[in-house]
Scaffold this motif. Structure first.
Motif, PDB file in Angstrom:
ATOM      1  N   CYS A 145      54.488  37.604 -37.476  1.00 63.04           N
ATOM      2  CA  CYS A 145      54.383  36.357 -37.289  1.00 63.04           C
ATOM      3  C   CYS A 145      53.417  35.840 -36.880  1.00 63.04           C
ATOM      4  CB  CYS A 145      55.352  35.832 -35.200  1.00 63.04           C
ATOM      5  SG  CYS A 145      56.935  35.943 -35.519  1.00 63.04           S
ATOM      6  N   GLU A 146      52.682  36.250 -36.759  1.00 60.16           N
ATOM      7  CA  GLU A 146      51.069  36.212 -36.260  1.00 60.16           C
ATOM      8  C   GLU A 146      50.120  36.253 -37.207  1.00 60.16           C
ATOM      9  OE1 GLU A 146      47.308  37.666 -32.684  1.00 60.16           O
ATOM     10  OE2 GLU A 146      49.711  38.518 -32.900  1.00 60.16           O
ATOM     11  N   SER A 168      52.037  32.708 -36.547  1.00 57.37           N
ATOM     12  CA  SER A 168      52.486  31.469 -35.780  1.00 57.37           C
ATOM     13  C   SER A 168      52.549  32.538 -34.294  1.00 57.37           C
ATOM     14  CB  SER A 168      53.879  31.327 -35.952  1.00 57.37           C
ATOM     15  OG  SER A 168      55.009  30.654 -35.123  1.00 57.37           O
ATOM     16  N   LYS A 169      50.903  32.152 -33.825  1.00 54.87           N
ATOM     17  CA  LYS A 169      50.991  32.191 -32.345  1.00 54.87           C
ATOM     18  C   LYS A 169      52.121  32.131 -31.578  1.00 54.87           C
ATOM     19  CE  LYS A 169      46.229  32.376 -32.614  1.00 54.87           C
ATOM     20  NZ  LYS A 169      45.286  33.774 -32.569  1.00 54.87           N
ATOM     21  N   THR A 170      52.870  30.616 -31.232  1.00 57.71           N
ATOM     22  CA  THR A 170      54.266  30.858 -30.367  1.00 57.71           C
ATOM     23  C   THR A 170      55.180  31.944 -30.730  1.00 57.71           C
ATOM     24  OG1 THR A 170      53.568  28.253 -30.820  1.00 57.71           O
ATOM     25  CG2 THR A 170      55.526  28.974 -29.988  1.00 57.71           C
ATOM     26  N   LEU A 171      55.596  32.009 -31.674  1.00 56.58           N
ATOM     27  CA  LEU A 171      56.803  33.012 -32.316  1.00 56.58           C
ATOM     28  C   LEU A 171      55.890  34.848 -32.295  1.00 56.58           C
ATOM     29  CD1 LEU A 171      57.633  32.315 -35.627  1.00 56.58           C
ATOM     30  CD2 LEU A 171      59.115  32.244 -34.093  1.00 56.58           C
ATOM     31  N   PHE A 219      53.803  35.175 -29.556  1.00 55.09           N
ATOM     32  CA  PHE A 219      54.045  35.660 -28.555  1.00 55.09           C
ATOM     33  C   PHE A 219      54.903  35.330 -27.505  1.00 55.09           C
ATOM     34  CE2 PHE A 219      54.436  33.353 -23.872  1.00 55.09           C
ATOM     35  CZ  PHE A 219      53.969  33.825 -22.762  1.00 55.09           C
ATOM     36  N   GLN A 220      56.976  34.699 -28.277  1.00 56.98           N
ATOM     37  CA  GLN A 220      57.799  35.180 -27.851  1.00 56.98           C
ATOM     38  C   GLN A 220      58.415  36.331 -28.364  1.00 56.98           C
ATOM     39  OE1 GLN A 220      59.816  32.320 -30.470  1.00 56.98           O
ATOM     40  NE2 GLN A 220      58.878  30.774 -29.023  1.00 56.98           N
TER      41      GLN A 220
END
Length: 167
Positions: free
Chosen positions: A134-135, A140-143, A145-146
């Motif tokens: 994801c990163e 996608s830092k949001t994904l 992080f999740q």
């Protein structure tokens, strides 16, 4: 005759029939055609799965020839269309998607693979791989992080996982 073999689950007999006729290359399509005529998911799934296994075998035997890999990908995707959480199909698709750099699809099949992982340590490894995907690949830092939070939920005393979600 082919439908009788397929309905009886006698894939070996069906393969021998096609081999005797010199039509081994058409077996995948024959299985898919038979599966398309069936209404019950429980009857369709073994046929589509066997077609996918044969398509993968053909691709592997040809050294990963792009047209055969593409065919294997399409047939494995049909397995997922019949059974969306099919772990074997997800595992077969992951390396194909990685090679094709289809990162969103890699994420989807990794999530399916995760459903089959029971051991907490193994789940953490898989979640870590998903977070990294994801990163780094999906940016996608949001994904990411999740997924880091999901890992922390599995092992809330880990300072490494804690630092991962606070960075």
């Amino acid at each position: 005759l082919r439908e009788l073999y397929a309905m009886a689950g006698d894939f070996a007999g069906l393969e021998q029939l096609y081999a005797r006729l010199g039509q081994e290359g058409e077996l995948v399509e024959a299985l898919l055609a038979i599966a398309d005529r069936l209404d019950a998911k429980s009857a369709r799934l073994p046929l589509v799965q066997r077609a996918a296994e044969l398509a993968q075998k053909n691709a592997d035997a040809a050294g990963g020839a792009p047209p055969l890999v593409e065919k294997a990908r399409q047939v494995w995707e049909r397995v997922l269309a019949v059974e969306p959480m099919h772990v074997t199909a997800a595992a077969a698709l992951a390396p194909i998607y990685i090679k094709q750099e289809k990162w969103a699809r890699v994420l989807a099949v990794m999530e399916i693979e995760l459903t089959a992982v029971q051991e907490p340590a193994d789940r953490l490894v898989k979640i870590g791989a998903i977070r990294k995907l994801c990163e780094e690949k999906l940016a996608s830092k949001t994904l990411a992080f999740q997924w880091a939070v999901r890992a922390f939920d599995l092992e809330p005393t880990s300072s490494t996982l804690y630092s991962d979600i606070t960075r």
